[in-house]
Design an enzyme around this catalytic site. Sequence first.
Site, PDB file in Angstrom:
ATOM      1  N   GLU A 113      -3.611   4.779   3.856  1.00 41.46           N
ATOM      2  CA  GLU A 113      -2.927   4.409   2.614  1.00 41.46           C
ATOM      3  C   GLU A 113      -3.715   3.306   1.914  1.00 41.46           C
ATOM      4  OE1 GLU A 113       1.523   3.162   1.059  1.00 41.46           O
ATOM      5  OE2 GLU A 113       0.944   2.552   3.074  1.00 41.46           O
TER       6      GLU A 113
ATOM      7  N   LYS B  90       3.908   9.194  -3.374  1.00 46.21           N
ATOM      8  CA  LYS B  90       4.878   8.617  -2.434  1.00 46.21           C
ATOM      9  C   LYS B  90       6.292   8.754  -2.991  1.00 46.21           C
ATOM     10  CE  LYS B  90       5.277   4.376   0.328  1.00 46.21           C
ATOM     11  NZ  LYS B  90       4.589   3.080   0.556  1.00 46.21           N
TER      12      LYS B  90
ATOM     13  N   CYS C 116       3.438   6.571   4.266  1.00 43.88           N
ATOM     14  CA  CYS C 116       4.034   5.363   4.832  1.00 43.88           C
ATOM     15  C   CYS C 116       5.566   5.433   4.952  1.00 43.88           C
ATOM     16  CB  CYS C 116       3.593   4.145   4.028  1.00 43.88           C
ATOM     17  SG  CYS C 116       3.761   2.587   4.942  1.00 43.88           S
TER      18      CYS C 116
END
Length: 272
Positions: free
Chosen positions: A40, A109, A150
């Site tokens: 990331e 995301k 994440c």
Amino acid sequence: FRLALIQLQVSAVKSENLQRACGLVREASAKGAKVVALPECFNSPYGTQYFKEYAEKIPGESTQKLSEVAKECSIYLVGGSIPEEDGGRLYNTCAVFGPDGAMLAKHRKVHLFDINIPGKIQFKESETLSPGNSFSVFDTPYCKVGLGICYDIRFAEMAQVYGQKGCQLLIYPGAFNLTTGPAHWELLQRGRAVDNQVYVATVSPARDERASYVAWGHSTVVNPWGEVIAKAGAEETVLYTDIDLKKLSEIRQQIPILSQKRCDLYGVEVKE
């Protein structure tokens, strides 16, 4: 097939990050990796104060470099994530490239990291970022792969959707911190792997104690039995794992949870 996770030491110099990332991709390919993943925020420091300064269009400088190196090495390259600018909004975005250099997927995301643990850490991605609104799956000759970034790993329903879509490997570029990392990083990966009988791989930046946000590191691969089969430390490294889809098939036959779900009583619904 061989999977390589690149736990990159990220600096404040974008050109340097790109150069070192591409160098490590070449190294991974030379050692037989067919699918390679970056962490990331691999081209910039992680933090709300950096996203706007480092943001790019896609396609743009960073993704062009990824496309070129994927083609040069003839691999599938999961481009970690970069801050993306589109229509005046910023996203935390992962672009995936195939062996011909074509972009196969673009995952923004979905779940933004807004947390407040008193005395430990406070962070609010939504101050600068907008959330993505779609699932991201891409095909390889080996298996179908699902993507999250994440914080997305904390949402079990997302992984279940990927399981329903036929994914056998889930890849999460992520940067857990020194509070959430030791507590939940491995636990969440093992949970997602066992729940869905899939391989789960997480790719973190290397730890930089001087950074404003200190990443936990410990990039990991978990098999469908919930076993950790590869794990890095905190320093920059390339982690290699051979993904055995025969083992995945055997586990699903031995404990056939996918066919034994009570879909008459419950289910995860995709609203796309």
